[in-house]
Design a protein around this motif. Sequence first.
Motif, mmCIF file in Angstrom:
data_model
loop_
_atom_site.group_PDB
_atom_site.id
_atom_site.type_symbol
_atom_site.label_atom_id
_atom_site.label_comp_id
_atom_site.label_asym_id
_atom_site.label_seq_id
_atom_site.Cartn_x
_atom_site.Cartn_y
_atom_site.Cartn_z
ATOM 1 N N ALA A 40 0.846 -1.188 0.000
ATOM 2 C CA ALA A 40 0.000 0.000 0.000
ATOM 3 C C ALA A 40 0.883 1.241 0.000
ATOM 4 N N SER A 41 0.525 2.202 -0.817
ATOM 5 C CA SER A 41 1.303 3.430 -0.921
ATOM 6 C C SER A 41 1.142 4.284 0.329
ATOM 7 N N ALA A 42 1.962 5.333 0.421
ATOM 8 C CA ALA A 42 1.931 6.222 1.576
ATOM 9 C C ALA A 42 0.582 6.923 1.672
ATOM 10 N N GLY A 43 0.254 7.318 2.873
ATOM 11 C CA GLY A 43 -0.982 8.081 3.085
ATOM 12 C C GLY A 43 -1.796 7.507 4.226
ATOM 13 N N VAL A 44 -2.548 8.380 4.894
ATOM 14 C CA VAL A 44 -3.432 7.979 5.981
ATOM 15 C C VAL A 44 -4.788 7.643 5.391
ATOM 16 N N VAL A 45 -5.245 6.420 5.612
ATOM 17 C CA VAL A 45 -6.477 5.925 5.002
ATOM 18 C C VAL A 45 -7.630 6.135 5.965
ATOM 19 N N ARG A 46 -8.681 6.818 5.493
ATOM 20 C CA ARG A 46 -9.860 7.085 6.300
ATOM 21 C C ARG A 46 -11.117 6.715 5.523
ATOM 22 N N PRO A 47 -12.243 6.457 6.214
ATOM 23 C CA PRO A 47 -13.513 6.312 5.497
ATOM 24 C C PRO A 47 -13.782 7.548 4.653
ATOM 25 N N GLY A 48 -14.169 7.320 3.412
ATOM 26 C CA GLY A 48 -14.355 8.418 2.471
ATOM 27 C C GLY A 48 -13.115 8.741 1.675
ATOM 28 N N GLY A 49 -11.959 8.178 2.078
ATOM 29 C CA GLY A 49 -10.717 8.403 1.349
ATOM 30 C C GLY A 49 -10.391 7.240 0.433
ATOM 31 N N SER A 50 -9.112 7.015 0.210
ATOM 32 C CA SER A 50 -8.708 5.957 -0.713
ATOM 33 C C SER A 50 -7.341 5.422 -0.305
ATOM 34 N N VAL A 51 -7.024 4.240 -0.831
ATOM 35 C CA VAL A 51 -5.708 3.655 -0.642
ATOM 36 C C VAL A 51 -5.262 3.097 -1.986
ATOM 37 N N ASP A 52 -4.007 3.337 -2.336
ATOM 38 C CA ASP A 52 -3.448 2.884 -3.607
ATOM 39 C C ASP A 52 -2.589 1.644 -3.375
ATOM 40 N N PHE A 53 -2.750 0.669 -4.260
ATOM 41 C CA PHE A 53 -1.950 -0.548 -4.199
ATOM 42 C C PHE A 53 -1.014 -0.608 -5.408
ATOM 43 N N ARG A 54 0.230 -0.959 -5.134
ATOM 44 C CA ARG A 54 1.215 -1.142 -6.200
ATOM 45 C C ARG A 54 1.581 -2.622 -6.211
ATOM 46 N N VAL A 55 1.352 -3.264 -7.346
ATOM 47 C CA VAL A 55 1.429 -4.726 -7.423
ATOM 48 C C VAL A 55 2.277 -5.124 -8.621
ATOM 49 N N THR A 56 3.115 -6.144 -8.419
ATOM 50 C CA THR A 56 3.843 -6.742 -9.529
ATOM 51 C C THR A 56 3.313 -8.151 -9.752
ATOM 52 N N VAL A 57 3.201 -8.555 -11.023
ATOM 53 C CA VAL A 57 2.695 -9.887 -11.383
ATOM 54 C C VAL A 57 3.649 -10.489 -12.406
ATOM 55 N N ASN A 58 4.176 -11.654 -12.073
ATOM 56 C CA ASN A 58 5.165 -12.306 -12.936
ATOM 57 C C ASN A 58 4.798 -13.778 -13.142
ATOM 58 N N PRO A 59 4.521 -14.195 -14.401
ATOM 59 C CA PRO A 59 4.442 -13.393 -15.618
ATOM 60 C C PRO A 59 3.205 -12.499 -15.598
ATOM 61 N N PRO A 60 3.195 -11.421 -16.401
ATOM 62 C CA PRO A 60 2.061 -10.498 -16.395
ATOM 63 C C PRO A 60 0.753 -11.211 -16.728
ATOM 64 N N ARG A 61 -0.268 -10.974 -15.947
ATOM 65 C CA ARG A 61 -1.600 -11.527 -16.157
ATOM 66 C C ARG A 61 -2.569 -10.772 -15.272
ATOM 67 N N GLU A 62 -3.841 -10.968 -15.522
ATOM 68 C CA GLU A 62 -4.841 -10.274 -14.728
ATOM 69 C C GLU A 62 -4.885 -10.832 -13.306
ATOM 70 N N PHE A 63 -5.368 -9.979 -12.389
ATOM 71 C CA PHE A 63 -5.521 -10.416 -11.009
ATOM 72 C C PHE A 63 -6.704 -9.696 -10.387
ATOM 73 N N THR A 64 -7.134 -10.174 -9.226
ATOM 74 C CA THR A 64 -8.210 -9.539 -8.477
ATOM 75 C C THR A 64 -7.738 -9.241 -7.059
ATOM 76 N N VAL A 65 -8.461 -8.348 -6.396
ATOM 77 C CA VAL A 65 -8.186 -7.994 -5.000
ATOM 78 C C VAL A 65 -9.467 -8.189 -4.200
ATOM 79 N N ASP A 66 -9.386 -9.008 -3.161
ATOM 80 C CA ASP A 66 -10.484 -9.158 -2.205
ATOM 81 C C ASP A 66 -10.066 -8.489 -0.907
#
Length: 512
Positions: free
Chosen positions: A84-110
């Motif tokens: 998860a990237s920097a930042g304070v996460v609050r209700p109404g805000g957002s959180v950014d995820f930085r993900v690597t996938v090897n080999p490249p392919r689609e993925f999901t987040v639960d």
Amino acid sequence: MGTELNRRWESGTLAHGVSDPFGQGPLPWLRSPDQYVAGAGGTIPWYVSVDAPGQQPLATPPPKPPVGTPTTSEDVNQQIKGFASAGVVRPGGSVDFRVTVNPPREFTVDVYRIGHYNGDGAHHMTSSPLIAGVAQAAPLVVSRTVSCHHWWQSWRLQIPQAWRPGAYVAVLTTADNLHRSHIPFTVRDFAGSGHPCELLLVLPDVTWQAYNLFPEDGHRGASLYHAWDDGGRLLGEREAAVTVSFDRPHAGAGLPLHVGHAYDFIRWAERYGYDLSYATASDLHAGLVEPARHKALIFPGHDEYWSEPMRRTVERARDNGTSLVFLSANTMYWRVELTAGPSGEPNRLLNCRKRQRVPAGQPAAGVPGSQSALWRDAGEPEQHLLGVQYAGSVPTPVPLVARNTSHWLWEGTGLREGEQLPGLVAGEADCYFPRVALPENTERILLAHSPYRDVLGKPRHQETSLYRAPSGAYVFAAGTFAWSPALDRPGHTDERIQRATANLLDHVCKEG
């Protein structure tokens, strides 16, 4: 797995994750068996100890995973890893995820929220659409500091206003259902977000990063404990990193070492309806926590690395009447500095030289003249705040021996003086040091005195401490790693510890 990959188990991260019963705990989305250890007579869940002292051997060979069960991504190939990237996460805000996938392919987040949830342990909050995964650039390594701050953003999660603050986990799964990993993050509720909760839970994210050896690949990874040499051999503290970054995934399954301690407390506390707010140790450092809004600050697990702003905030909290509850051992041992990351985000680098020599003026140098980065070497032993301090590791779990059982903390537990609670001193232990000054207090009591032998066979003892500051605040220190697991860890729960903890929280909420 072959011999080459088994080398990863030598590390302080994954070796403890497998062999330390007080490291990780079972999580609801990982209930299915998982291929994790070669030569174990089959597959085992990633959180099960098979060789830890005091653990019972498996009665029957563990079952094989169901067809299609994703295996845990590892750090050698990094099939799917993220943070998860920097930042304070609050209700109404957002959180950014930085993900690597090897080999490249689609993925999901639960996304799951940790809690009791009728025994499930977590609740599924939302799922992402299919996300196009890319193989991100290799981690950058400078003087053993590993950083992935240059990774591209993969997905932004908007936090609905209706979501409760708490400890959350994003579970990453490749679309072909072959691999998965995890990203822990915290949703906070600071001033102005509604009524002030009685208890503030402080998650030890600073200590989590100190132990993080990502990438645990026998080549690049480094923590404040370990690094690799050119031959892939694991090096100790004298060659380890003195600066580690928050901008990287956690090694192995993507969950921090000892994260289970916090989750054990959360599941238990939410089951019984305690009024909890959530923050992190880095929030405490940044001045985002207002202790006066709460009756007590709760430190639920292994919380070893503290900066000066963290300590000063907690000292002021005690002196102004906010109680402190430390449910583990080896708290506030190393003195650290937090500095900005390469992209300028504040508090993204953790600096601690431990016992290495670092040129003066560097963030990891610590207090001038100190022979190490220990708080006690800087002239401020932990006991000045906690009432006890770190005594050493406990090689084999031993009973916690209850003392002063007429005290209100032990009320309703049925314990008699000197009665033993099996296995409740484990991992690491604290005790009272007679030659170290105690904090100013109006009353003080030791609630356990438990003998054990260290790795050299030398007799030692553990102690559980409670004192009351002149402000009226209570300060409790459990003095053992096994306290939080006794609240809600399958196979480790103890009703007497559950009742004692309830007595403690009820008391501080009533009198705070």
